[in-house]
Write a protein that holds these residues in place. Structure first.
Motif, PDB file in Angstrom:
ATOM      1  N   ASP A 297       1.016  -1.156  -0.039  1.00 28.44           N
ATOM      2  CA  ASP A 297       0.000  -0.114   0.018  1.00 28.44           C
ATOM      3  C   ASP A 297       0.776   1.099  -0.097  1.00 28.44           C
ATOM      4  OD1 ASP A 297       0.912  -0.383   2.592  1.00 28.44           O
ATOM      5  OD2 ASP A 297      -0.674   0.194   3.664  1.00 28.44           O
ATOM      6  N   GLN A 298       2.006   1.208   0.685  1.00 25.74           N
ATOM      7  CA  GLN A 298       3.011   2.516   0.645  1.00 25.74           C
ATOM      8  C   GLN A 298       3.631   2.612  -0.709  1.00 25.74           C
ATOM      9  OE1 GLN A 298       5.623   1.032   3.803  1.00 25.74           O
ATOM     10  NE2 GLN A 298       4.847   2.387   5.185  1.00 25.74           N
ATOM     11  N   LEU A 299       3.796   1.553  -1.412  1.00 21.54           N
ATOM     12  CA  LEU A 299       4.434   1.829  -2.711  1.00 21.54           C
ATOM     13  C   LEU A 299       3.373   2.273  -3.996  1.00 21.54           C
ATOM     14  CD1 LEU A 299       7.135   1.392  -4.543  1.00 21.54           C
ATOM     15  CD2 LEU A 299       6.052  -1.079  -4.991  1.00 21.54           C
ATOM     16  N   ARG A 300       2.207   1.754  -3.555  1.00 25.04           N
ATOM     17  CA  ARG A 300       1.027   2.509  -4.362  1.00 25.04           C
ATOM     18  C   ARG A 300       0.919   3.682  -4.112  1.00 25.04           C
ATOM     19  NH1 ARG A 300      -3.604   1.073  -7.300  1.00 25.04           N
ATOM     20  NH2 ARG A 300      -5.253   2.234  -6.901  1.00 25.04           N
ATOM     21  N   ALA A 301       1.098   4.134  -2.861  1.00 23.88           N
ATOM     22  CA  ALA A 301       0.709   5.503  -2.545  1.00 23.88           C
ATOM     23  C   ALA A 301       1.785   6.277  -3.062  1.00 23.88           C
ATOM     24  CB  ALA A 301       0.566   5.528  -1.094  1.00 23.88           C
ATOM     25  N   LEU A 302       3.038   5.816  -3.223  1.00 22.67           N
ATOM     26  CA  LEU A 302       4.244   6.509  -3.587  1.00 22.67           C
ATOM     27  C   LEU A 302       3.889   6.831  -5.270  1.00 22.67           C
ATOM     28  CD1 LEU A 302       7.018   7.699  -3.302  1.00 22.67           C
ATOM     29  CD2 LEU A 302       7.825   5.451  -3.701  1.00 22.67           C
ATOM     30  N   MET A 303       3.640   5.885  -5.954  1.00 22.62           N
ATOM     31  CA  MET A 303       3.391   5.984  -7.266  1.00 22.62           C
ATOM     32  C   MET A 303       1.971   6.865  -7.635  1.00 22.62           C
ATOM     33  SD  MET A 303       5.584   4.311  -8.968  1.00 22.62           S
ATOM     34  CE  MET A 303       6.593   4.676  -7.624  1.00 22.62           C
ATOM     35  N   LEU A 304       0.876   6.923  -6.809  1.00 18.95           N
ATOM     36  CA  LEU A 304      -0.038   7.753  -6.858  1.00 18.95           C
ATOM     37  C   LEU A 304       0.599   9.290  -6.554  1.00 18.95           C
ATOM     38  CD1 LEU A 304      -2.835   5.930  -5.265  1.00 18.95           C
ATOM     39  CD2 LEU A 304      -2.819   6.346  -7.543  1.00 18.95           C
ATOM     40  N   CYS A 305       1.473   9.480  -5.720  1.00 19.07           N
ATOM     41  CA  CYS A 305       1.954  10.635  -5.559  1.00 19.07           C
ATOM     42  C   CYS A 305       2.585  11.583  -6.779  1.00 19.07           C
ATOM     43  CB  CYS A 305       3.001  10.761  -4.588  1.00 19.07           C
ATOM     44  SG  CYS A 305       2.459  10.372  -2.852  1.00 19.07           S
ATOM     45  N   HIS A 306       2.831  10.630  -7.807  1.00 14.65           N
ATOM     46  CA  HIS A 306       3.454  11.211  -9.033  1.00 14.65           C
ATOM     47  C   HIS A 306       2.479  11.606 -10.138  1.00 14.65           C
ATOM     48  CE1 HIS A 306       7.043   9.476  -7.144  1.00 14.65           C
ATOM     49  NE2 HIS A 306       7.542  10.106  -8.027  1.00 14.65           N
ATOM     50  N   ALA A 307       1.101  11.669  -9.738  1.00 14.03           N
ATOM     51  CA  ALA A 307       0.242  11.900 -10.859  1.00 14.03           C
ATOM     52  C   ALA A 307      -0.923  12.867 -10.082  1.00 14.03           C
ATOM     53  CB  ALA A 307      -0.548  10.596 -11.170  1.00 14.03           C
ATOM     54  N   ALA A 308      -1.111  14.101 -10.840  1.00 12.81           N
ATOM     55  CA  ALA A 308      -2.418  14.872 -10.141  1.00 12.81           C
ATOM     56  C   ALA A 308      -3.610  14.861 -11.153  1.00 12.81           C
ATOM     57  CB  ALA A 308      -1.744  16.335 -10.581  1.00 12.81           C
ATOM     58  N   PRO A 309      -4.725  14.746 -10.636  1.00 13.19           N
ATOM     59  CA  PRO A 309      -6.235  14.752 -11.262  1.00 13.19           C
ATOM     60  C   PRO A 309      -6.393  15.682 -11.987  1.00 13.19           C
ATOM     61  CG  PRO A 309      -6.386  14.970  -8.914  1.00 13.19           C
ATOM     62  CD  PRO A 309      -4.930  15.057  -8.817  1.00 13.19           C
ATOM     63  N   ARG A 310      -5.885  16.091 -12.787  1.00 12.37           N
ATOM     64  CA  ARG A 310      -5.989  17.217 -13.640  1.00 12.37           C
ATOM     65  C   ARG A 310      -5.062  17.492 -14.687  1.00 12.37           C
ATOM     66  NH1 ARG A 310      -8.160  23.135 -11.641  1.00 12.37           N
ATOM     67  NH2 ARG A 310      -8.625  23.918 -13.580  1.00 12.37           N
ATOM     68  N   TYR A 311      -5.275  17.710 -15.879  1.00 12.73           N
ATOM     69  CA  TYR A 311      -4.484  18.361 -16.912  1.00 12.73           C
ATOM     70  C   TYR A 311      -3.870  19.494 -16.634  1.00 12.73           C
ATOM     71  CZ  TYR A 311      -3.034  19.913 -21.626  1.00 12.73           C
ATOM     72  OH  TYR A 311      -2.046  20.145 -22.533  1.00 12.73           O
ATOM     73  N   HIS A 312      -2.499  19.463 -16.562  1.00 13.90           N
ATOM     74  CA  HIS A 312      -1.942  20.784 -16.120  1.00 13.90           C
ATOM     75  C   HIS A 312      -0.834  21.079 -17.571  1.00 13.90           C
ATOM     76  CE1 HIS A 312      -3.361  21.513 -12.225  1.00 13.90           C
ATOM     77  NE2 HIS A 312      -2.959  20.184 -12.024  1.00 13.90           N
ATOM     78  N   PRO A 313      -1.182  22.079 -18.517  1.00 10.72           N
ATOM     79  CA  PRO A 313      -0.221  22.397 -19.481  1.00 10.72           C
ATOM     80  C   PRO A 313       0.977  23.025 -18.786  1.00 10.72           C
ATOM     81  CG  PRO A 313      -1.933  24.019 -19.697  1.00 10.72           C
ATOM     82  CD  PRO A 313      -2.492  22.721 -18.405  1.00 10.72           C
ATOM     83  N   LEU A 314       2.099  23.194 -19.445  1.00 13.77           N
ATOM     84  CA  LEU A 314       3.287  23.975 -19.253  1.00 13.77           C
ATOM     85  C   LEU A 314       3.007  25.315 -18.834  1.00 13.77           C
ATOM     86  CD1 LEU A 314       6.181  22.658 -21.384  1.00 13.77           C
ATOM     87  CD2 LEU A 314       6.006  22.486 -18.949  1.00 13.77           C
TER      88      LEU A 314
END
Length: 256
Positions: free
Chosen positions: A107-124
């Motif tokens: 569950d910690q590894l899964r949380a770590l991977m989820l930390c690398h994604a935001a639930p929204r499209y962000h352009p530069l």
């Protein structure tokens, strides 16, 4: 028989009138149907990360924790806000301690991977405004505040920071078309909640300047005036002087 000319006159008059005058109701106007909005472009994140560059380690963790399915669902959600993925390069994972990530619970590894994604499209173009906002400004799919990250934008350089780890630099834009954005990072985001005992990464010290006025490789301090120089030229010169003295002594011995 006398009514026939009257009927003929009425028929001639009707034939001479325009069609609009003969109809009692005007035809309804034809409404123009607007073109439907284009559907969001489908992006297969597995194929994208497989072909885009050195993201094999990151993709392996996404597949192992089933986070790749969460990211794909976020990207494909009808009427959703899209997804922004921060993908550390393979070299970023190699810089993390060998047992740090494998030692995490599932569950910690899964949380770590989820930390690398935001639930929204962000352009530069949105990162400058995110950097100007106070406090942690970018929530991630991990939820809560444990993986909320900060964005800094200085002299055109974008950095993403979370927890104890040094800010990761946004190296390049891998893909950025609504509803999916993928950006390459040079470091793995390691939140303090998941790595409480890990020290902060110390900066690499700058190399010492070369010594001046002496041969530091031999251990003698440069410019102190102590010790003998051990350079090859001095050793050769001393040998020549010794040979000269021996030759002179041999000549005197032969003359005796």
């Amino acid at each position: 028989m006398e009514l026939k000319p009257a009927f003929l006159a009425i028929a001639v008059l009707c034939l001479g009138l325009p069609p609009a005058a003969l109809s009692q109701r005007a035809p309804p106007p034809v409404a123009e149907t607007p073109e439907p909005a284009p559907a969001p472009r489908h992006v297969n994140l597995t194929d994208l990360l497989s072909l885009a560059g050195p993201y094999g380690t990151f993709l392996d963790y996404l597949v192992r924790t089933d986070v790749i399915r969460t990211l794909q669902s976020q990207a494909d959600a009808p009427g959703g806000q899209g997804v922004t993925v921060f993908a550390p390069e393979d070299s970023a994972f190699a810089a993390v301690g060998g047992a740090a990530l494998p030692g995490l619970a599932a569950d910690q590894l899964r949380a770590l991977m989820l930390c690398h994604a935001a639930p929204r499209y962000h352009p530069l173009s949105s990162f400058a405004a995110l950097a100007a906002a106070p406090g942690p400004v970018l929530p991630t799919l991990a939820g809560g505040e444990q993986c909320t990250v900060n964005i800094t934008y200085t002299a055109g350089r974008i950095r993403v920071a979370s927890g104890w780890t040094r800010a990761a630099r946004l190296v390049s834009s891998v893909y950025s078309t609504p509803p999916v954005a993928v950006y390459a990072l040079d470091r793995v985001l390691l939140p303090r909640e998941l790595f409480p005992n890990e020290p902060a990464v110390a900066p690499v010290p700058a190399p010492a300047p070369p010594a001046r006025g002496g041969d530091a490789a031999d251990g003698a301090p440069a410019g102190t005036g102590h010790g003998f120089s051990r350079s090859p030229s001095c050793r050769v010169g001393a040998g020549r002087v010794l040979v000269g003295h021996l030759t002179l002594l041999a000549s005197v011995f032969l003359m005796m």
